[in-house]
Design an enzyme around this catalytic site. Structure first.
Site, PDB file in Angstrom:
ATOM      1  N   ILE A  59       1.246  -9.903   4.954  1.00 46.31           N
ATOM      2  CA  ILE A  59       1.525  -8.466   4.936  1.00 46.31           C
ATOM      3  C   ILE A  59       0.790  -7.766   6.062  1.00 46.31           C
ATOM      4  O   ILE A  59       1.333  -6.873   6.723  1.00 46.31           O
ATOM      5  CB  ILE A  59       1.127  -7.871   3.570  1.00 46.31           C
ATOM      6  CG1 ILE A  59       2.007  -8.444   2.463  1.00 46.31           C
ATOM      7  CG2 ILE A  59       1.230  -6.350   3.588  1.00 46.31           C
ATOM      8  CD1 ILE A  59       1.561  -8.059   1.055  1.00 46.31           C
ATOM      9  N   TYR A 212      -9.947 -11.242 -10.228  1.00 50.61           N
ATOM     10  CA  TYR A 212      -8.984 -10.719  -9.250  1.00 50.61           C
ATOM     11  C   TYR A 212      -8.427  -9.368  -9.711  1.00 50.61           C
ATOM     12  O   TYR A 212      -8.385  -8.393  -8.942  1.00 50.61           O
ATOM     13  CB  TYR A 212      -7.843 -11.714  -9.049  1.00 50.61           C
ATOM     14  CG  TYR A 212      -6.745 -11.218  -8.144  1.00 50.61           C
ATOM     15  CD1 TYR A 212      -6.965 -11.055  -6.781  1.00 50.61           C
ATOM     16  CD2 TYR A 212      -5.492 -10.891  -8.653  1.00 50.61           C
ATOM     17  CE1 TYR A 212      -5.956 -10.593  -5.938  1.00 50.61           C
ATOM     18  CE2 TYR A 212      -4.478 -10.430  -7.822  1.00 50.61           C
ATOM     19  CZ  TYR A 212      -4.711 -10.285  -6.464  1.00 50.61           C
ATOM     20  OH  TYR A 212      -3.718  -9.817  -5.637  1.00 50.61           O
ATOM     21  N   LYS A 216      -8.795  -5.449  -8.000  1.00 51.31           N
ATOM     22  CA  LYS A 216      -7.663  -4.589  -7.654  1.00 51.31           C
ATOM     23  C   LYS A 216      -7.718  -3.261  -8.406  1.00 51.31           C
ATOM     24  O   LYS A 216      -7.298  -2.220  -7.888  1.00 51.31           O
ATOM     25  CB  LYS A 216      -6.343  -5.326  -7.936  1.00 51.31           C
ATOM     26  CG  LYS A 216      -6.099  -6.513  -7.010  1.00 51.31           C
ATOM     27  CD  LYS A 216      -6.042  -6.060  -5.554  1.00 51.31           C
ATOM     28  CE  LYS A 216      -5.760  -7.190  -4.588  1.00 51.31           C
ATOM     29  NZ  LYS A 216      -5.653  -6.748  -3.181  1.00 51.31           N
ATOM     30  N   THR A 249       3.486 -15.020   0.329  1.00 50.88           N
ATOM     31  CA  THR A 249       2.442 -15.218   1.335  1.00 50.88           C
ATOM     32  C   THR A 249       1.616 -16.449   0.976  1.00 50.88           C
ATOM     33  O   THR A 249       1.904 -17.138  -0.008  1.00 50.88           O
ATOM     34  CB  THR A 249       1.504 -13.992   1.413  1.00 50.88           C
ATOM     35  OG1 THR A 249       0.724 -13.930   0.200  1.00 50.88           O
ATOM     36  CG2 THR A 249       2.291 -12.708   1.585  1.00 50.88           C
TER      37      THR A 249
END
Length: 337
Positions: A59, A212, A216, A249
């Site tokens: 990205i 994780y 975020k 990705t």
């Protein structure tokens, strides 16, 4: 392992939210496919400067390429000299512009971040756009150079420190008609994240999925508190957070082998491409529609609602204060009424 164990619950939450996003993306793709909407056309950005963390791949790479195409001078901040220079070479070839360069910055090292900022300041150039894009996902339990749990230390604290060290330059670069912009990349996993202010390092019971999601979630809380401070100070800088969706990705190298296999077979249909994943970041960075607009959660180039807990102003302030202590900077929020 019991499905009710502390490690299993975050895992189930993360995969459930991921599945929900994938199904939404599929429905949207099937709905839009017959019409094939044209790609948005943004105004040129000649004379403007941007920094994109993790801009050598995925990205971030697509973000750098699009901003460079618009005429922006883009600096890739990354922790691999070889990958960074290769990205610069490819983008220059594809965009026919020389306004792309690489500067080393390891977000897992507070020392490296400070050195990067010193190098950038030595250029004596403005900064109009900061894209906090880099991150790690579902890595095994390990620590950064400064002893922080890696998801929290790199994804969140690294960007928290970088942003704060660059704030003065951003404030000087923004104007009433053209605000400087801070764009931070979060994800839908923040909806299932739990923020434990008494255990931000996930020491009690480590789960890569929980760590994780927490990182975020912290990025969304950070963005909202940052916008509050910017507004209170009358700064010509806006801060928004973006959700790229589920994107194909290299971040998935630490997921279970079964998930890797499913991804390999279905990503072409169910996942966004890196270019599609970058679209909301680019929109937040240059679109006239969000000029002067901050404190938003953006998904598919639209403002949407983030998790209910992210609007808890007391939690925003407490996380900010604790983060300042962790990275060793003064707490500006204490000076704002």
């Amino acid at each position: 392992m019991s499905l009710l164990s502390p490690r299993a619950v975050p895992l189930l939450r993360v995969y459930c939210i991921g599945l929900g996003v994938i199904l939404h993306q599929l429905r949207r793709r099937l709905r839009l496919r017959p019409r094939c909407p044209p790609a948005p056309v943004f105004p040129t950005q000649n004379g403007k400067v941007a920094i994109v963390t993790g801009g050598a791949k995925g990205i971030g790479y697509q973000t750098v390429k699009h901003l460079a195409r618009l005429g922006m001078h883009v600096i890739i901040a990354g922790n691999s000299e070889s990958e960074g220079q290769e990205a610069v070479r490819k983008i220059k070839e594809e965009t026919l512009t020389g306004k792309v360069e690489f500067l080393y910055c390891d977000l897992a090292s507070m020392k490296s971040i400070r050195q990067f900022v010193q190098q950038f300041r030595a250029k004596n150039c403005p900064l109009h756009v900061l894209v906090n894009n880099a991150g790690v996902m579902l890595v095994p339990e390990r620590k950064t150079e400064d002893g922080f749990e890696e998801h929290f230390g790199l994804n969140y604290l690294g960007h928290f420190l970088l942003t704060n060290l660059l704030l003065d330059t951003l404030k000087q670069s923004g104007t009433h008609s053209h605000n400087a912009r801070i764009i931070t990349v979060s994800s839908a996993t923040h909806y299932v994240g739990k923020l434990h202010l008494d255990d931000l390092q996930s020491r009690c019971s480590y789960s890569s999925h929980g760590a994780y999601a927490q990182s975020k979630l912290a990025l969304v809380l950070f963005t909202y508190q940052l916008q509050h401070l910017l507004t209170a100070n009358g700064s010509h800088v806006t801060a928004n957070v973006v959700d790229p969706g589920v994107v194909n990705t290299e971040l998935y190298k630490h997921v279970f082998w079964v998930v890797k296999m499913v991804k390999w077979m279905t990503a072409w249909l169910l996942f966004k491409t890196a270019e599609e994943g970058a679209s909301t970041t680019i929109y937040a960075a240059v679109s006239p529609e969000v000029e002067g607009v901050g404190g938003c959660y953006l998904y598919n180039e639209e403002r949407t609602k983030s998790a209910e807990v992210t609007y808890d102003e007391e939690l925003q302030r407490r996380l900010w204060t604790e983060s300042c202590k962790m990275v060793g900077i003064s707490d500006e929020s204490s000076r704002v009424p």
